[in-house]
Design a protein around this motif. Structure first.
Motif, short mmCIF file in Angstrom:
data_model
loop_
_atom_site.label_atom_id
_atom_site.label_comp_id
_atom_site.label_asym_id
_atom_site.label_seq_id
_atom_site.Cartn_x
_atom_site.Cartn_y
_atom_site.Cartn_z
N ASN A 135 0.82 -1.21 0.00
CA ASN A 135 0.00 0.00 0.00
C ASN A 135 0.85 1.26 0.00
OD1 ASN A 135 -2.40 -1.47 0.11
ND2 ASN A 135 -2.60 -1.33 2.31
N CYS A 138 1.41 3.24 -3.31
CA CYS A 138 0.29 3.84 -4.04
C CYS A 138 -0.14 5.20 -3.49
CB CYS A 138 -0.93 2.91 -3.99
SG CYS A 138 -0.61 1.25 -4.66
N CYS A 142 -3.84 2.05 -1.70
CA CYS A 142 -4.52 0.77 -1.89
C CYS A 142 -3.79 -0.04 -2.95
CB CYS A 142 -5.98 1.00 -2.30
SG CYS A 142 -6.88 -0.55 -2.68
N CYS A 143 -3.04 -1.06 -2.50
CA CYS A 143 -2.36 -2.00 -3.40
C CYS A 143 -3.19 -3.28 -3.40
CB CYS A 143 -0.94 -2.26 -2.90
SG CYS A 143 0.04 -3.33 -3.98
N CYS A 150 -2.09 -0.77 -8.00
CA CYS A 150 -2.69 0.35 -7.28
C CYS A 150 -4.12 0.58 -7.78
CB CYS A 150 -1.87 1.62 -7.46
SG CYS A 150 -0.31 1.60 -6.56
N GLN A 156 -11.54 -1.61 -5.48
CA GLN A 156 -10.57 -2.63 -5.07
C GLN A 156 -11.04 -4.06 -5.29
OE1 GLN A 156 -10.31 -3.28 -0.64
NE2 GLN A 156 -11.47 -1.36 -0.57
N CYS A 164 -7.65 -4.23 -1.17
CA CYS A 164 -6.42 -3.55 -0.76
C CYS A 164 -5.63 -4.43 0.23
CB CYS A 164 -6.75 -2.23 -0.06
SG CYS A 164 -7.80 -1.11 -1.01
#
Length: 258
Positions: A135, A138, A142-143, A150, A156, A164
């Motif tokens: 994360n 990004c 939020c990865c 990202c 998500q 995420c």
């Protein structure tokens, strides 16, 4: 039988009456990133920047125009449409290990190759669609799994993403620059004359040996780089108060302090 034929004829007429898709929007179809412009094809409302994927054909529309030009209202696809097919130049689905930036991620949308410089450095500069290792990479914080891409928090779970919080256990962080300790940001070379003289002239981004060097009064660890107070723990910095074991004399000689 006549009733069925009438329904099919009506649907065909509506589809024919709807406006054509803008071919420039092909790359935005079915990824659920809200990047599709009005007039581009969509598979659900999530594709459209306007939030409206209009029936009967699936075309992004302004909500106020959802019933114009043969369109029959927002909500095409019901939000459950599959992701668009990968382009011809996308690689096959990657294995479980993190894919290289620019390839098609396993179970999710392809990475944007323009984001390669932002992968794994934890500086929060990666844009939506770029590869990430956590994360911290990004700008959206939020990865998304399963591949590490990202994403906007609201998207998500779209287009094959699993939420995420993705963290890679395989790829290392980006290498640190030669003139800074990992993982802090690199020093601005223009600040060399201000290092270690304790005159408070060093600007943000320049190297410092103590807070006395910095105009901001903040020399954060782990490497010693002048920072704004509010950013002292960002981009790998560990807070104001860094003091180097090196001391620069008035003659420019560097000595080690023990």
């Amino acid at each position: 039988m006549k009733f069925t034929i009438a329904i099919l004829f009506t649907l065909a007429t509506l589809a024919a009456a709807a406006p054509p898709f803008d071919p420039a929007g092909v790359k935005n179809v079915g990824n659920g990133n809200g990047g599709q412009f009005i007039g581009g094809q969509c598979l659900s409302d999530a594709d459209c920047g306007s939030g409206c994927c209009a029936n009967p054909t699936g075309i992004c529309s302004g909500p106020g125009a959802q019933f114009q030009a043969g369109k029959t209202g927002c909500g095409f696809g019901g939000g459950a449409a599959p992701a668009a097919p990968a382009p011809d130049n996308a690689a096959a689905p990657a294995p479980a290990a993190p894919a290289a930036a620019g390839t098609n991620a396993a179970g999710g949308p392809p990475f944007d190759p323009a984001g390669v410089p932002n992968v794994g450095n934890g500086q929060g500069k990666q844009f939506i669609g770029g590869q990430c290792l956590s994360n911290a990479d990004c700008a959206s914080a939020c990865c998304a799994g399963p591949s590490g891409i990202c994403s906007g928090p609201g998207a998500q779970l779209q287009a094959g993403k699993t939420g995420c919080g993705f963290t890679s256990g395989a790829a290392p962080a980006a290498p640190a620059p030669d003139n800074a300790a990992a993982p802090a940001p690199p020093f601005d070379p223009a600040g060399v004359p201000n290092v270690g003289n304790g005159q408070g002239k060093q600007f943000i981004g320049g190297q410092c040996l103590s807070a006395a060097d910095c105009a901001s009064g903040c020399c954060p660890g782990p490497s010693g780089i002048c920072s704004g107070i509010g950013a002292q723990t960002q981009a790998g910095k560990t807070g104001c108060g860094f003091i180097s074991k090196r001391m620069v004399s008035k003659r420019g000689v560097i000595a080690e302090l023990f």
